[in-house]
Design an enzyme around this catalytic site. Structure first.
Site, PDB file in Angstrom:
ATOM      1  N   ASP A 216      16.954  58.058 -35.335  1.00  0.00           N
ATOM      2  CA  ASP A 216      18.063  57.255 -34.818  1.00  0.00           C
ATOM      3  C   ASP A 216      19.319  58.108 -34.656  1.00  0.00           C
ATOM      4  O   ASP A 216      20.302  57.667 -34.080  1.00  0.00           O
ATOM      5  CB  ASP A 216      18.344  55.998 -35.674  1.00  0.00           C
ATOM      6  CG  ASP A 216      18.545  56.289 -37.137  1.00  0.00           C
ATOM      7  OD1 ASP A 216      18.485  57.465 -37.545  1.00  0.00           O
ATOM      8  OD2 ASP A 216      18.758  55.322 -37.900  1.00  0.00           O
ATOM      9  N   ARG A 217      19.274  59.356 -35.158  1.00  0.00           N
ATOM     10  CA  ARG A 217      20.437  60.241 -35.036  1.00  0.00           C
ATOM     11  C   ARG A 217      20.050  61.518 -34.295  1.00  0.00           C
ATOM     12  O   ARG A 217      18.905  61.972 -34.369  1.00  0.00           O
ATOM     13  CB  ARG A 217      20.973  60.600 -36.424  1.00  0.00           C
ATOM     14  CG  ARG A 217      21.447  59.353 -37.162  1.00  0.00           C
ATOM     15  CD  ARG A 217      22.258  59.676 -38.394  1.00  0.00           C
ATOM     16  NE  ARG A 217      21.469  60.207 -39.477  1.00  0.00           N
ATOM     17  CZ  ARG A 217      21.765  61.336 -40.120  1.00  0.00           C
ATOM     18  NH1 ARG A 217      22.811  62.054 -39.777  1.00  0.00           N
ATOM     19  NH2 ARG A 217      21.008  61.745 -41.108  1.00  0.00           N
TER      20      ARG A 217
ATOM     21  N   ASP B 103      17.038  63.214 -36.742  1.00  0.00           N
ATOM     22  CA  ASP B 103      16.843  63.040 -38.187  1.00  0.00           C
ATOM     23  C   ASP B 103      15.458  62.435 -38.430  1.00  0.00           C
ATOM     24  O   ASP B 103      14.674  62.246 -37.493  1.00  0.00           O
ATOM     25  CB  ASP B 103      17.992  62.227 -38.806  1.00  0.00           C
ATOM     26  CG  ASP B 103      17.845  60.741 -38.586  1.00  0.00           C
ATOM     27  OD1 ASP B 103      17.348  60.364 -37.510  1.00  0.00           O
ATOM     28  OD2 ASP B 103      18.234  59.959 -39.482  1.00  0.00           O
TER      29      ASP B 103
ATOM     30  N   HIS C 134      24.825  59.027 -35.048  1.00  0.00           N
ATOM     31  CA  HIS C 134      24.377  57.739 -34.491  1.00  0.00           C
ATOM     32  C   HIS C 134      25.153  57.525 -33.195  1.00  0.00           C
ATOM     33  O   HIS C 134      26.385  57.445 -33.206  1.00  0.00           O
ATOM     34  CB  HIS C 134      24.733  56.579 -35.426  1.00  0.00           C
ATOM     35  CG  HIS C 134      23.933  56.496 -36.687  1.00  0.00           C
ATOM     36  ND1 HIS C 134      22.662  55.971 -36.733  1.00  0.00           N
ATOM     37  CD2 HIS C 134      24.231  56.854 -37.955  1.00  0.00           C
ATOM     38  CE1 HIS C 134      22.217  56.006 -37.974  1.00  0.00           C
ATOM     39  NE2 HIS C 134      23.138  56.544 -38.744  1.00  0.00           N
TER      40      HIS C 134
ATOM     41  N   SER D 239      14.787  57.466 -43.761  1.00  0.00           N
ATOM     42  CA  SER D 239      15.700  58.187 -42.866  1.00  0.00           C
ATOM     43  C   SER D 239      15.640  59.696 -43.103  1.00  0.00           C
ATOM     44  O   SER D 239      14.583  60.296 -42.978  1.00  0.00           O
ATOM     45  CB  SER D 239      17.114  57.632 -43.023  1.00  0.00           C
ATOM     46  OG  SER D 239      17.964  58.176 -42.047  1.00  0.00           O
ATOM     47  N   HIS D 240      16.756  60.302 -43.489  1.00  0.00           N
ATOM     48  CA  HIS D 240      16.844  61.768 -43.623  1.00  0.00           C
ATOM     49  C   HIS D 240      16.674  62.211 -45.080  1.00  0.00           C
ATOM     50  O   HIS D 240      16.869  63.383 -45.376  1.00  0.00           O
ATOM     51  CB  HIS D 240      18.209  62.228 -43.132  1.00  0.00           C
ATOM     52  CG  HIS D 240      19.318  61.602 -43.910  1.00  0.00           C
ATOM     53  ND1 HIS D 240      19.760  60.324 -43.648  1.00  0.00           N
ATOM     54  CD2 HIS D 240      20.011  62.034 -44.978  1.00  0.00           C
ATOM     55  CE1 HIS D 240      20.709  60.017 -44.513  1.00  0.00           C
ATOM     56  NE2 HIS D 240      20.890  61.027 -45.335  1.00  0.00           N
TER      57      HIS D 240
ATOM     58  N   LYS E  74      15.183  49.122 -43.528  1.00  0.00           N
ATOM     59  CA  LYS E  74      16.307  48.723 -42.681  1.00  0.00           C
ATOM     60  C   LYS E  74      15.891  47.451 -41.962  1.00  0.00           C
ATOM     61  O   LYS E  74      14.737  47.333 -41.530  1.00  0.00           O
ATOM     62  CB  LYS E  74      16.605  49.806 -41.634  1.00  0.00           C
ATOM     63  CG  LYS E  74      17.157  51.108 -42.198  1.00  0.00           C
ATOM     64  CD  LYS E  74      17.437  52.099 -41.053  1.00  0.00           C
ATOM     65  CE  LYS E  74      17.949  53.422 -41.595  1.00  0.00           C
ATOM     66  NZ  LYS E  74      18.072  54.447 -40.538  1.00  0.00           N
TER      67      LYS E  74
ATOM     68  N   ASP F 246      14.089  59.660 -38.951  1.00  0.00           N
ATOM     69  CA  ASP F 246      13.595  58.472 -38.242  1.00  0.00           C
ATOM     70  C   ASP F 246      14.167  58.388 -36.826  1.00  0.00           C
ATOM     71  O   ASP F 246      14.046  57.355 -36.171  1.00  0.00           O
ATOM     72  CB  ASP F 246      13.838  57.188 -39.039  1.00  0.00           C
ATOM     73  CG  ASP F 246      15.318  56.904 -39.274  1.00  0.00           C
ATOM     74  OD1 ASP F 246      16.133  57.842 -39.201  1.00  0.00           O
ATOM     75  OD2 ASP F 246      15.658  55.733 -39.534  1.00  0.00           O
TER      76      ASP F 246
ATOM     77  N   ARG G 296      17.268  51.365 -50.371  1.00  0.00           N
ATOM     78  CA  ARG G 296      16.707  52.717 -50.470  1.00  0.00           C
ATOM     79  C   ARG G 296      16.569  53.124 -51.928  1.00  0.00           C
ATOM     80  O   ARG G 296      17.470  52.884 -52.721  1.00  0.00           O
ATOM     81  CB  ARG G 296      17.603  53.714 -49.744  1.00  0.00           C
ATOM     82  CG  ARG G 296      16.949  55.066 -49.547  1.00  0.00           C
ATOM     83  CD  ARG G 296      17.906  56.050 -48.938  1.00  0.00           C
ATOM     84  NE  ARG G 296      18.336  55.652 -47.606  1.00  0.00           N
ATOM     85  CZ  ARG G 296      19.450  56.107 -47.036  1.00  0.00           C
ATOM     86  NH1 ARG G 296      20.226  56.936 -47.663  1.00  0.00           N
ATOM     87  NH2 ARG G 296      19.784  55.713 -45.821  1.00  0.00           N
TER      88      ARG G 296
HETATM   89 ZN   LIG Z   1      18.096  57.906 -39.535  1.00  0.00          ZN
END
Ligand SMILES: [Zn+2]
Length: 461
Positions: free
Chosen positions: A244-245, A240, A327, A106-107, A116, A242, A18
């Protein structure tokens, strides 16, 4: 672009790559990531790879450079294009590629982006990511003439999500994907589910005009709370950047933190999987571990970090795991990866089966006094040393200490945690007691330990 490439060392992190676009992370970086990760895929015996990207403005171009790297390794690329990270995880299984790469920040703020990865069905992290740097520096690349194919799996993904969903008694649900990459499939899913779905910030927009796409920060849930109130919803669900959360609020706008959600999910999963292992990270409430045991499960406390949790799940065959960061991983009727949208559907189904509202369930959860996760800066060369110093002092004093990840100390009042972040130069603290007086004593213990190591206690302690 064939020669050696040297990554900015700050971008090769514990769980992902990142950086700031056009600063520490460029098109050249993206090609090198594709070429180096592609070489790992080839070395692992793979000949294909799935690729997806999130809704950030810089993601399509970075994804194109990654694809060039893959093609020059001789790989066949199954490109699913824009969507949430869990859709890429789904694609790896559904399209049977085994390996995959997601371009996502992501966030993080709009100027960030990253990558990832999953290799041959396993999370790719820690030493794996450092190895990418070595491969690129040595230009030790696989070579070949690959190909690319565009595959739209959104309908297949939404169909699998919707199949988990039971007809809803509840009429109104508020959603806030935060203008993140989950917006599009969320809208498709809502169209297939009964009930009234009120989506705010549902347009995918990489400038994140609504708010920062991180539902673990209370101020980012204000839009959702307002939406719940305005449309008189029974609950609200956020993701979030993307997806995933997950973040959740009840019909009264009260936030359910991930360890509280996990109490509900654990009971649900243990009904179908009696005696199963359930994993939660070291930041989670003791009440969660106690509740898992009370419902006949085997609670396992494990290190924070989604790749670490995934590996532990595979090792213990746990059907469910969760982290305070939101997550949540279901291997019960699902694939075992963290998918905020899937967790949302499971929550709705759980409420339907229990025939109750989320507010009622929240009222029934055991009450404790705890702090949120407190994060505060600490120099990189000190953060792990501070943990060692604290652990040594406590051990000498005969304290009840768990060293799974940082130090988690049990006292007659409750527990406190101090750990070093793997991804940032910060220390993380949390305290939990049965009552306010106990909480005050725990905070004092922790502050004293920090002071002995020359660290000023953060606000809230
Ligand atoms: Zn994420």
């Amino acid at each position: 672009m064939e020669g050696s490439y040297f990554f900015d060392p700050t971008i090769l992190r514990e769980y992902d790559i990142r950086g700031i676009v056009d600063d520490t992370l460029t098109q050249e970086t993206a090609y090198a990531v594709g070429r180096a990760f592609g070489s790992c895929v080839v070395a692992a015996g793979g000949d294909q790879v799935a690729l997806g990207y999130d809704g950030r403005l810089t993601s399509p171009d970075l994804a194109a450079a990654v694809v060039d790297g893959f093609i020059d390794c001789g790989l066949h690329v199954k490109r699913i294009n824009m969507g949430p990270t869990p859709m890429l995880s789904f694609a790896i299984r559904h399209l049977e590629t085994g390996s995959g790469l997601m371009v996502t920040g992501s966030h993080n703020p709009p100027d960030y982006n990253g990558f990832k990865m999953a290799l041959a069905g396993k999370p790719f992290f820690g030493g794996d990511i450092q190895r990418l740097g070595e491969i690129a520096a040595a230009a030790d690349y696989a070579a070949g003439e690959g190909s690319v194919e565009d595959i739209d799996i959104r309908e297949d993904y939404v169909a699998v999500l919707a199949q988990e969903h039971e007809p809803l008694r509840m009429a109104r649900i508020a959603w806030d994907p935060g203008n993140g990459a989950g917006g599009e499939v969320l809208n498709m899913l809502c169209a297939r589910m009964p009930g009234h779905h009120h989506v705010v910030n549902g347009i995918v927009d990489g400038t994140f005009p609504g708010h920062h796409p991180d539902p673990t920060v209370a101020e980012n849930l204000v839009d959702l709370q307002n939406h719940v109130a305005e449309f008189d919803c029974e609950l609200g669900i956020a993701f979030d950047g993307d997806a995933d959360r997950i973040g959740v609020v009840d019909g009264r706008g009260r936030i359910l933190w991930a360890d509280q959600l996990m109490m509900l999910f654990a009971e649900d999963v243990l009904r179908d999987n009696p005696g199963a292992t359930i994993i939660a990270d070291v930041k989670s409430s003791q009440v969660l571990f106690d509740e898992i045991a009370r419902h006949g499960g085997r609670p396992v406390m494990w290190k924070t970090g989604h790749s670490l949790i995934k590996s532990k799940m595979a090792e213990t065959k746990a059907p469910l795991a969760g982290e305070m960061s939101g997550h949540i991983f279901f291997a019960d009727r699902y694939f075992g990866f963290d998918d905020g949208i899937y967790a949302a559907v499971r929550l709705l189904s759980l409420l339907e089966r229990r025939g109750t509202t989320l507010a009622e369930l929240l009222d029934d959860l055991p009450s404790v006094c705890n702090t949120p996760e407190l994060r505060f800066p600490c120099a990189e060369d000190r953060k792990f040393a501070v943990i060692e110093e604290v652990e040594a002092r406590l051990s000498r004093a005969g304290a009840d200490v768990s060293g799974i990840d940082g130090v988690r100390v049990n006292t007659a009042d409750g527990w406190w945690l101090l750990r070093a972040s793997n991804t940032q130069d910060v220390l993380v603290a949390r305290c939990e007691a049965r009552d306010d007086d106990g909480l005050a004593r725990l905070k004092q213990d922790l502050s004293d330990q920090l002071a002995e190591s020359g660290i000023e206690a953060p606000e809230g302690l």
